[in-house]
Design a protein around this motif. Structure first.
Motif, mmCIF file in Angstrom:
data_model
loop_
_atom_site.group_PDB
_atom_site.id
_atom_site.type_symbol
_atom_site.label_atom_id
_atom_site.label_comp_id
_atom_site.label_asym_id
_atom_site.label_seq_id
_atom_site.Cartn_x
_atom_site.Cartn_y
_atom_site.Cartn_z
ATOM 1 N N ALA A 52 0.844 -1.203 0.000
ATOM 2 C CA ALA A 52 0.000 0.000 0.000
ATOM 3 C C ALA A 52 0.878 1.253 0.000
ATOM 4 N N TYR A 53 0.260 2.380 -0.380
ATOM 5 C CA TYR A 53 1.020 3.630 -0.446
ATOM 6 C C TYR A 53 1.611 4.040 0.909
ATOM 7 N N ASP A 54 0.947 3.651 1.989
ATOM 8 C CA ASP A 54 1.468 4.069 3.306
ATOM 9 C C ASP A 54 2.363 3.008 3.945
ATOM 10 N N ALA A 55 2.686 1.956 3.199
ATOM 11 C CA ALA A 55 3.390 0.815 3.793
ATOM 12 C C ALA A 55 4.849 1.103 4.138
ATOM 13 N N LEU A 56 5.427 2.139 3.522
ATOM 14 C CA LEU A 56 6.848 2.409 3.768
ATOM 15 C C LEU A 56 7.049 3.495 4.827
ATOM 16 N N GLU A 57 5.941 3.933 5.435
ATOM 17 C CA GLU A 57 6.063 4.920 6.509
ATOM 18 C C GLU A 57 6.733 4.277 7.721
ATOM 19 N N PRO A 58 7.468 5.029 8.530
ATOM 20 C CA PRO A 58 7.600 6.487 8.493
ATOM 21 C C PRO A 58 8.703 6.976 7.551
ATOM 22 N N TYR A 59 9.352 6.086 6.832
ATOM 23 C CA TYR A 59 10.545 6.487 6.069
ATOM 24 C C TYR A 59 10.187 7.176 4.760
ATOM 25 N N ILE A 60 9.128 6.678 4.088
ATOM 26 C CA ILE A 60 8.611 7.361 2.901
ATOM 27 C C ILE A 60 7.106 7.507 3.104
ATOM 28 N N ASP A 61 6.619 8.752 3.060
ATOM 29 C CA ASP A 61 5.216 9.009 3.410
ATOM 30 C C ASP A 61 4.263 8.643 2.278
ATOM 31 N N ALA A 62 2.995 8.391 2.653
ATOM 32 C CA ALA A 62 1.986 7.891 1.717
ATOM 33 C C ALA A 62 1.722 8.871 0.567
ATOM 34 N N GLN A 63 1.678 10.166 0.867
ATOM 35 C CA GLN A 63 1.375 11.142 -0.193
ATOM 36 C C GLN A 63 2.486 11.161 -1.241
ATOM 37 N N THR A 64 3.728 11.090 -0.777
ATOM 38 C CA THR A 64 4.854 11.040 -1.715
ATOM 39 C C THR A 64 4.756 9.790 -2.592
ATOM 40 N N MET A 65 4.453 8.658 -1.963
ATOM 41 C CA MET A 65 4.379 7.403 -2.717
ATOM 42 C C MET A 65 3.260 7.447 -3.756
ATOM 43 N N GLU A 66 2.101 7.991 -3.369
ATOM 44 C CA GLU A 66 0.969 8.009 -4.301
ATOM 45 C C GLU A 66 1.254 8.917 -5.497
ATOM 46 N N LEU A 67 1.771 10.111 -5.231
ATOM 47 C CA LEU A 67 2.107 11.025 -6.324
ATOM 48 C C LEU A 67 3.197 10.446 -7.208
ATOM 49 N N HIS A 68 4.185 9.868 -6.554
ATOM 50 C CA HIS A 68 5.350 9.351 -7.266
ATOM 51 C C HIS A 68 4.955 8.228 -8.226
ATOM 52 N N HIS A 69 4.116 7.323 -7.710
ATOM 53 C CA HIS A 69 3.685 6.175 -8.507
ATOM 54 C C HIS A 69 2.613 6.560 -9.531
ATOM 55 N N SER A 70 1.538 7.204 -9.075
ATOM 56 C CA SER A 70 0.379 7.405 -9.960
ATOM 57 C C SER A 70 0.538 8.592 -10.905
ATOM 58 N N ALA A 71 1.407 9.538 -10.586
ATOM 59 C CA ALA A 71 1.577 10.702 -11.468
ATOM 60 C C ALA A 71 2.940 10.701 -12.157
ATOM 61 N N HIS A 72 4.015 10.639 -11.377
ATOM 62 C CA HIS A 72 5.345 10.716 -11.991
ATOM 63 C C HIS A 72 5.659 9.484 -12.841
ATOM 64 N N HIS A 73 5.515 8.302 -12.241
ATOM 65 C CA HIS A 73 5.820 7.089 -13.008
ATOM 66 C C HIS A 73 4.873 6.957 -14.202
ATOM 67 N N MET A 74 3.595 7.280 -13.972
ATOM 68 C CA MET A 74 2.616 7.203 -15.072
ATOM 69 C C MET A 74 3.051 8.055 -16.263
ATOM 70 N N ALA A 75 3.616 9.229 -15.990
ATOM 71 C CA ALA A 75 4.041 10.122 -17.073
ATOM 72 C C ALA A 75 5.171 9.492 -17.893
ATOM 73 N N TYR A 76 6.052 8.735 -17.233
ATOM 74 C CA TYR A 76 7.137 8.074 -17.976
ATOM 75 C C TYR A 76 6.582 6.944 -18.845
ATOM 76 N N VAL A 77 5.604 6.229 -18.318
ATOM 77 C CA VAL A 77 4.968 5.160 -19.107
ATOM 78 C C VAL A 77 4.327 5.762 -20.365
ATOM 79 N N ASN A 78 3.577 6.830 -20.178
ATOM 80 C CA ASN A 78 2.923 7.477 -21.323
ATOM 81 C C ASN A 78 3.951 8.040 -22.299
ATOM 82 N N GLY A 79 5.007 8.627 -21.759
ATOM 83 C CA GLY A 79 6.047 9.218 -22.605
ATOM 84 C C GLY A 79 6.771 8.169 -23.438
ATOM 85 N N LEU A 80 7.024 7.010 -22.823
ATOM 86 C CA LEU A 80 7.702 5.931 -23.550
ATOM 87 C C LEU A 80 6.793 5.365 -24.636
ATOM 88 N N ASN A 81 5.517 5.128 -24.293
ATOM 89 C CA ASN A 81 4.577 4.628 -25.300
ATOM 90 C C ASN A 81 4.462 5.599 -26.470
#
Ligand code: MN3
Length: 249
Positions: A52-81
């Motif tokens: 889950a997005y909050d599973a790496l807390e307290p070291y990496i917070d849930a909001q960072t994980m959600e943005l990082h995965h669903s927005a940043h990584h998604m943009a690289y997938v779209n860009g590569l395609n």
């Protein structure tokens, strides 16, 4: 398109929350880099997280994980395609006027997609597989190539901390001489080391830590070691080494 993406993310998030995904590290090298089974050349997809997005807390917070995965990584997938689709169209038309541009886009977005896919796989919750030290053949190889785990860790942390701008600290397995090598990457793709494969990476772009750590990249890296999934790294290492021995002999 938007609805499909939202549905996918909802499903991925629900799967992660239910612990339905990976769990034990049974991943192959292709899965580790986000491969889509049987996919066409332009069908790269955002892989679901094995937690889950909050599973790496307290070291990496849930909001960072959600943005990082669903927005940043998604943009690289779209860009590569998109870049690979544009290159397919160029071949179709026999018009390669923009080949340099799209090749660079493949390097940047492909680097982003494959490194982020690896990044998610080599982390685990701190109370469920994260942290500690490697065992077995990976531990032996680290001892052989760096003089010990502490020396490797200091080297890797220093390299990651010293990346100029956005980029990665990486541990590569290099095929021709059977060696582990610490590298940096700038952006998603620059300073690449050929004839090797990254088996561990830490994202040091500000989007990976800024909400929680602001400018304290060193503190983020130090805490990140508490969520490294050494079982997964060991498996990627073992499979990479075995594949290299089959090819190189
Ligand atoms: Mn990132």
């Amino acid at each position: 398109m938007q609805n499909t993406r939202r549905e996918f993310l909802k499903t991925a998030s629900a799967m992660a929350a239910a612990g339905a995904a990976i769990g034990a590290p049974t991943l192959g090298v292709q899965q580790a880099f986000g491969a889509t089974a049987g996919g066409a050349r332009t069908s790269h997809e955002l892989p679901s997280l094995p937690y889950a997005y909050d599973a790496l807390e307290p070291y990496i917070d849930a909001q960072t994980m959600e943005l990082h995965h669903s927005a940043h990584h998604m943009a690289y997938v779209n860009g590569l395609n998109n870049a690979e689709e544009m290159l397919a169209q160029a071949r179709e038309a026999g018009d390669f006027a923009q080949v340099q541009h799209w090749s660079r886009q493949v390097a940047f977005h492909g680097g982003g997609h494959f490194l982020h896919s690896l990044f998610w796989m080599v982390m685990a919750p701190p109370d469920n597989g994260g942290g500690g030290e490697p065992e077995g053949s990976l531990a032996e190889k680290i001892e052989e190539d760096f003089g010990g785990f502490d020396q490797f860790k200091a080297h890797f942390s220093a390299a990651a901390g010293a990346v100029e701008g956005g980029g990665w600290g990486l541990l590569h397995y290099r095929f021709p001489d059977d060696r582990l090598v610490v590298m940096q990457a700038e952006n998603q793709h620059k300073l690449s080391l050929w004839a090797s494969v990254p088996i561990l990476g830490v994202d040091v772009w500000e989007h990976a830590y800024y909400l929680n750590y602001q400018n304290r990249r060193g503190e983020y890296i130090e805490n990140w070691w508490n969520v490294v999934n050494w079982s997964a790294v060991s498996e990627i290492f073992t499979r990479s080494r075995s594949a290299a021995q089959q090819v190189v002999g």
